[in-house]
Scaffold this motif. Structure first.
Motif: not given
Length: 534
Positions: A1-8, A41-52
């Motif tokens: 996840m951290a790698e994806q966030v850094d790329i973004a 970005e970390y919140l959006l990539r959680r296993r259970e992402a929330r629409k809020a």
């Protein structure tokens, strides 16, 4: 996840560097933007992402874009001011005015940072829609943002993708067709640039009637019984006809340089387009044949546009032929006749002949009263008065009776100055103990008491006093009736208003008993509120 966030985040560096270089944001502000985006970005990539979380992220980015746009305009204004000051100084040195320098050039040009925040918001919307494809509100919010940001090309793609997922959502079809026809809907200033959140003016959407028609036809193939879609298609064609007529008028006035051949072509377009609403209506009633209210909505749509009398007459002819026994259809026909100067009373007469029902007679009475102003003042048309009289006689002969019709009849008699006949009518009704009588109808008893009082005040002789009428009503009306307490209150008030000399011990006892009864009834379980006179 951290790698994806850094790329973004790395992908955002060039745009943020550009905004820093232009002086839109400071280093500390850019650092705060990066930290905030990292958290989201970390919140959006959680296993259970929330629409809020997506919506909050979008909201914060919108605020950031608003701040960027404001500061950008401020910088441009400041640079223009500095340029004018420098020009004035140069003119003073040269001793000449208006000959220094070349023509003004644009202060700023679009760069990678100008549209980056808007593009980032579009990306967040896209990511949210991929996770919740069934949520139509996300598509609508995305479309609303695209309109606000003037991202016209993107808006077309948003509607296309939304309709693939939600082909039965009528709102989406209507909004998409509206965008195709009206385009951006506003005149874009030539100086508009992606720096202010959107494409340049040259790429702003231009309306297309052909695209709008194709889209609505696709929607109707998927949703053949969608009433709103048919009505919107019908309205769209009338709007286009008005647009063509306006263009033709401009050409005929010689306000543009096009030739006679093109003017003739525009006239042909108007004539051919005028037939399309009729075709749409006929196809619509084939798909939805048994709904008179649906057809009447087409009439209302016609009245929103000029020069639609022929189409409106055609629609009313189909209503007349297909709904000979429908109450609403007859009333609409009467309204149409009133609008075009036709014989309203003959249509109402025909309506009561065709539909022998209480509702039809009441509707005819109400419409006729409005036509001749019986309800608020004396009738101003003898023909309307005689029609209403015949209508009530006709209802009586057809054994069509109800409390509403009886009350309307009594009001009519009072309005023409025949209160005595109204008293006789109501008196006969309340003393009829048959199943069709009104001996237990509190409304009729109250109206009888009021009418007797009116007759007495006018100096006419009556068989009973209002008080006597109400005393008889108290004996006939069941105590559990909702209007029983109204009878009791009216009688209580009548007794209180008697002259003191006529108020004996017996009357005082009646008043006391009535008062106790009203107090008990006014505090029942139903919470019936009664205004007790002082």
């Amino acid at each position: 996840m951290a790698e994806q966030v850094d790329i973004a985040l790395d992908a955002m560096v060039p745009a943020l560097q550009d905004l820093l270089t232009k002086g839109i944001f400071t280093e500390s502000e850019v650092r705060a933007i990066v930290n905030r985006r990292r958290q989201y970005e970390y919140l959006l990539r959680r296993r259970e992402a929330r629409k809020a979380d997506f919506l909050t992220y979008i909201e914060d980015e919108m605020k950031l874009e608003k701040l960027r746009s404001f500061r950008n305009r401020k910088l441009i204004a400041q640079r223009r001011y500095e340029e004018r000051q420098a020009e004035r100084e140069a003119q003073k040195k040269d001793g000449k005015k208006g000959r220094h320098g070349d023509k003004k050039t644009k202060i700023s040009h679009s760069s990678i940072g100008d549209a980056s925040i808007v593009q980032h918001i579009h990306l967040i919307f896209t990511r949210a829609i991929r996770k919740w494809r069934g949520d139509v509100s996300l598509h609508l919010q995305h479309a609303a943002f695209a309109k606000k940001a003037k991202s016209w090309k993107k808006l077309g793609r948003i509607y296309a993708e939304a309709l693939q997922v939600h082909p039965h959502n009528i709102t989406l079809w209507v909004e998409a067709a509206s965008f195709e026809y009206f385009g951006s809907g506003t005149d874009i200033d030539a100086s508009t640039s992606p720096a202010d959140g959107g494409q340049a003016a040259s790429s702003a959407a231009i309306g297309s009637i052909a695209n709008a028609r194709v889209l609505l036809q696709r929607g109707l193939r998927v949703n053949p019984t969608a009433k709103d879609l048919w009505l919107q298609y019908f309205s769209l064609e009338f709007h286009y006809i008005q647009k063509l007529r306006g263009r033709r008028e401009i050409l005929q006035l010689g306000l543009n340089k096009k030739g006679l051949a093109e003017t003739a072509a525009d006239e042909d377009d108007v004539e051919s387009s005028a037939q399309i609403p009729v075709i749409i209506y006929k196809n619509a009633i084939k798909k939805i044949p048994d709904d008179v209210q649906f057809r009447l909505k087409f009439v209302k749509t016609c009245r929103m546009y000029p020069e639609t009398d022929e189409v409106e007459a055609m629609i009313m002819s189909t209503v007349e032929s297909d709904f000979a026994n429908d109450l609403d259809a007859w009333i609409e026909r009467a309204e149409y006749a009133a609008d075009v100067g036709g014989d309203v009373y003959s249509i109402l007469e025909e309506a009561t002949n065709s539909v022998q029902s209480e509702g039809m007679y009441l509707a005819a009475v109400h419409f006729a009263k409005e036509a001749v102003a019986v309800e608020s003042e004396a009738p101003n048309t003898q023909g309307g008065v005689s029609f209403l009289g015949r209508l009530f006689e006709k209802a009586h002969e057809a054994n069509i009776s109800s409390s509403d019709i009886l009350l309307e009849h009594s009001r009519f008699l009072i309005s023409i100055g025949d209160a005595t006949s109204a008293v006789n009518l109501l008196h006969a009704a309340v003393h009829d103990d048959s199943d069709s009588g009104f001996s237990k109808d509190a409304q009729i008893w109250l109206k009888l008491a009021q009418t007797v009082q009116v007759t007495s005040d006018a100096g006419c002789t009556t068989h009973q006093e209002p008080r006597e009428v109400l005393e008889h009503a108290m004996k006939r009306i069941p105590i559990h009736d909702d209007r029983y307490v109204d009878i009791a209150v009216s009688l209580f008030r009548s007794l209180l208003l008697q002259p003191p000399k006529s108020s004996g011990e017996k009357t005082q006892k009646k008043i006391a008993d009535l008062f106790e009864r009203i107090l008990v009834l006014s505090s029942d379980e139903n919470g019936h509120k009664v205004c007790i006179p002082e």
